[in-house]
Design a protein around this motif. Structure first.
Motif, PDB file in Angstrom:
ATOM      1  N   PRO A 192       0.808  -1.230   0.000  1.00  0.00           N
ATOM      2  CA  PRO A 192       0.000   0.000   0.000  1.00  0.00           C
ATOM      3  C   PRO A 192       0.838   1.276   0.000  1.00  0.00           C
ATOM      4  O   PRO A 192       0.491   2.251  -0.672  1.00  0.00           O
ATOM      5  N   GLU A 193       1.951   1.265   0.736  1.00  0.00           N
ATOM      6  CA  GLU A 193       2.804   2.453   0.818  1.00  0.00           C
ATOM      7  C   GLU A 193       3.644   2.626  -0.444  1.00  0.00           C
ATOM      8  O   GLU A 193       3.723   3.733  -1.005  1.00  0.00           O
ATOM      9  N   LYS A 194       4.256   1.551  -0.922  1.00  0.00           N
ATOM     10  CA  LYS A 194       5.162   1.628  -2.064  1.00  0.00           C
ATOM     11  C   LYS A 194       4.432   1.875  -3.383  1.00  0.00           C
ATOM     12  O   LYS A 194       5.018   2.412  -4.326  1.00  0.00           O
ATOM     13  N   SER A 195       3.155   1.456  -3.468  1.00  0.00           N
ATOM     14  CA  SER A 195       2.447   1.537  -4.751  1.00  0.00           C
ATOM     15  C   SER A 195       1.448   2.686  -4.808  1.00  0.00           C
ATOM     16  O   SER A 195       0.488   2.640  -5.580  1.00  0.00           O
ATOM     17  N   LYS A 196       1.670   3.712  -4.004  1.00  0.00           N
ATOM     18  CA  LYS A 196       0.779   4.870  -4.042  1.00  0.00           C
ATOM     19  C   LYS A 196       0.742   5.456  -5.448  1.00  0.00           C
ATOM     20  O   LYS A 196       1.764   5.666  -6.075  1.00  0.00           O
ATOM     21  N   GLY A 197      -0.461   5.713  -5.926  1.00  0.00           N
ATOM     22  CA  GLY A 197      -0.623   6.260  -7.265  1.00  0.00           C
ATOM     23  C   GLY A 197      -0.835   5.225  -8.341  1.00  0.00           C
ATOM     24  O   GLY A 197      -1.175   5.568  -9.473  1.00  0.00           O
ATOM     25  N   VAL A 198      -0.637   3.938  -8.016  1.00  0.00           N
ATOM     26  CA  VAL A 198      -0.827   2.864  -9.000  1.00  0.00           C
ATOM     27  C   VAL A 198      -2.240   2.287  -8.854  1.00  0.00           C
ATOM     28  O   VAL A 198      -2.565   1.719  -7.802  1.00  0.00           O
ATOM     29  N   PRO A 199      -3.085   2.418  -9.878  1.00  0.00           N
ATOM     30  CA  PRO A 199      -4.439   1.867  -9.792  1.00  0.00           C
ATOM     31  C   PRO A 199      -4.408   0.342  -9.769  1.00  0.00           C
ATOM     32  O   PRO A 199      -3.760  -0.289 -10.603  1.00  0.00           O
ATOM     33  N   LYS A 200      -5.129  -0.229  -8.814  1.00  0.00           N
ATOM     34  CA  LYS A 200      -5.145  -1.686  -8.647  1.00  0.00           C
ATOM     35  C   LYS A 200      -6.589  -2.166  -8.561  1.00  0.00           C
ATOM     36  O   LYS A 200      -7.366  -1.624  -7.779  1.00  0.00           O
ATOM     37  N   LEU A 201      -6.916  -3.165  -9.326  1.00  0.00           N
ATOM     38  CA  LEU A 201      -8.242  -3.780  -9.251  1.00  0.00           C
ATOM     39  C   LEU A 201      -8.076  -5.219  -8.795  1.00  0.00           C
ATOM     40  O   LEU A 201      -7.466  -6.038  -9.485  1.00  0.00           O
ATOM     41  N   TYR A 202      -8.628  -5.528  -7.626  1.00  0.00           N
ATOM     42  CA  TYR A 202      -8.620  -6.889  -7.113  1.00  0.00           C
ATOM     43  C   TYR A 202      -9.953  -7.547  -7.457  1.00  0.00           C
ATOM     44  O   TYR A 202     -11.015  -6.998  -7.156  1.00  0.00           O
ATOM     45  N   ILE A 203      -9.880  -8.700  -8.111  1.00  0.00           N
ATOM     46  CA  ILE A 203     -11.074  -9.440  -8.494  1.00  0.00           C
ATOM     47  C   ILE A 203     -11.047 -10.807  -7.821  1.00  0.00           C
ATOM     48  O   ILE A 203     -10.067 -11.540  -7.943  1.00  0.00           O
ATOM     49  N   SER A 204     -12.119 -11.134  -7.130  1.00  0.00           N
ATOM     50  CA  SER A 204     -12.205 -12.431  -6.468  1.00  0.00           C
ATOM     51  C   SER A 204     -13.547 -13.085  -6.754  1.00  0.00           C
ATOM     52  O   SER A 204     -14.555 -12.400  -6.936  1.00  0.00           O
ATOM     53  N   GLY A 205     -13.537 -14.412  -6.774  1.00  0.00           N
ATOM     54  CA  GLY A 205     -14.779 -15.151  -6.839  1.00  0.00           C
ATOM     55  C   GLY A 205     -15.418 -15.183  -5.462  1.00  0.00           C
ATOM     56  O   GLY A 205     -14.725 -15.205  -4.439  1.00  0.00           O
ATOM     57  N   SER A 206     -16.735 -15.187  -5.414  1.00  0.00           N
ATOM     58  CA  SER A 206     -17.439 -15.139  -4.133  1.00  0.00           C
ATOM     59  C   SER A 206     -17.131 -16.339  -3.257  1.00  0.00           C
ATOM     60  O   SER A 206     -17.292 -16.287  -2.034  1.00  0.00           O
ATOM     61  N   ASP A 207     -16.682 -17.444  -3.874  1.00  0.00           N
ATOM     62  CA  ASP A 207     -16.391 -18.654  -3.116  1.00  0.00           C
ATOM     63  C   ASP A 207     -14.893 -18.940  -3.004  1.00  0.00           C
ATOM     64  O   ASP A 207     -14.491 -20.086  -2.794  1.00  0.00           O
ATOM     65  N   ASP A 208     -14.082 -17.897  -3.123  1.00  0.00           N
ATOM     66  CA  ASP A 208     -12.637 -18.052  -2.926  1.00  0.00           C
ATOM     67  C   ASP A 208     -12.387 -18.079  -1.421  1.00  0.00           C
ATOM     68  O   ASP A 208     -11.860 -17.132  -0.823  1.00  0.00           O
ATOM     69  N   HIS A 209     -12.773 -19.175  -0.789  1.00  0.00           N
ATOM     70  CA  HIS A 209     -12.947 -19.256   0.653  1.00  0.00           C
ATOM     71  C   HIS A 209     -11.679 -19.084   1.482  1.00  0.00           C
ATOM     72  O   HIS A 209     -11.743 -18.646   2.628  1.00  0.00           O
ATOM     73  N   LEU A 210     -10.516 -19.393   0.941  1.00  0.00           N
ATOM     74  CA  LEU A 210      -9.292 -19.315   1.733  1.00  0.00           C
ATOM     75  C   LEU A 210      -8.708 -17.901   1.828  1.00  0.00           C
ATOM     76  O   LEU A 210      -7.995 -17.583   2.775  1.00  0.00           O
TER      77      LEU A 210
END
Length: 264
Positions: A192-210
């Protein structure tokens, strides 16, 4: 140098770099390539020990940071100063390392099935794997992990795909990567600190249980990170729900492309 393949687009100089998960290779992006190639040049890279890339046993001090540096070496070789990235599972960890060491090389990143921390069950699984790895066929460990991370009928396509490619690995390569699994939290800590300014999209499946609960907790304070959930989907959402994944990821990448920025 790592093995790679380029899919060129004549109307743009922007690249999307694809980074697969452990045991996989560029084939896991088969259902995503057509959509990506309509808008970007695509660079698919095989991490060390995968595809035709050099074996890990040729690298004495192998870490996630080493893997990230090798990806950047491919970009240097191809004279690509900056690119968009898409990572799946282990690929997201390598991209997290790139965020730390060279954030200016990243235009934006899509991180699917991302892993930032392990829950108690995941840590126990890793611990058991390390205890038995010296005398157990590595594919037994891989299949066990695959069935736990990608369980049931919902994940059958991605699980089968990863297992079919993992059998091509050398035992030493699998063990080397498996030994790095519990460094995930250390790698993410500075992101979070090192990548300030870099747009990030996290995509997860609803059942990615771990991984999903800890991921959402970790990124909630990262102002440059957004999150999208794909319903009725497991860990490898670009395979199991490729249409939805393509729509969400392309919208994000295009919105952060140089062409859009120049038009604003």
């Amino acid at each position: 140098m790592l093995d790679y393949k380029i899919y060129e687009h004549k109307s743009t100089d922007e690249y999307v770099v694809l980074i697969h998960g452990m045991g996989g290779n560029a084939s896991i992006f088969y259902n995503n390539l057509k959509a990506l190639k309509k808008h970007f040049n695509v660079l698919a890279i095989h991490l060390r020990g995968h595809g035709k890339s050099p074996s890990v046993d040729q690298q004495s001090d192998f870490t996630i940071d080493t893997a990230a540096k090798e990806v950047l070496q491919v970009l240097d070789h191809l004279l690509i100063k900056k690119a968009h990235f898409i990572g799946i599972s282990l690929g997201t960890i390598v991209i997290h390392s790139i965020f730390k060491m060279a954030p200016k090389r990243v235009c934006s990143a899509v991180l699917a099935g991302a892993i930032t921390h392990f829950n108690h069950f995941s840590k126990l699984l890793v611990k058991i794997g390390k205890l038995i790895k010296s005398f157990t066929p590595f594919m037994w460990i891989y299949r066990l992990c695959a069935h736990i991370i990608m369980p049931g009928k919902m994940n059958i396509r991605s699980r089968s795909l990863f297992i079919s490619q993992a059998v091509k690995m050398k035992r030493a390569d699998f063990i080397a990567w498996f030994n790095l699994v519990d460094t995930v939290e250390k790698v993410y800590k500075q992101v979070p600190e090192k990548s300030k300014g870099v747009p990030k999209l996290y995509i997860s499946g609803s059942d990615d249980h771990l991984f999903i609960k800890q991921l959402q907790k970790d990124i909630e304070n990262d102002e440059y990170a957004s999150f999208r959930l794909i319903e009725d989907c497991g860990h490898v959402c670009n395979v199991e729900k490729s249409k939805e994944f393509n729509e969400v990821s392309l919208e994000f990448l295009i919105n952060h492309s140089d062409a859009v920025k120049k038009a604003q």
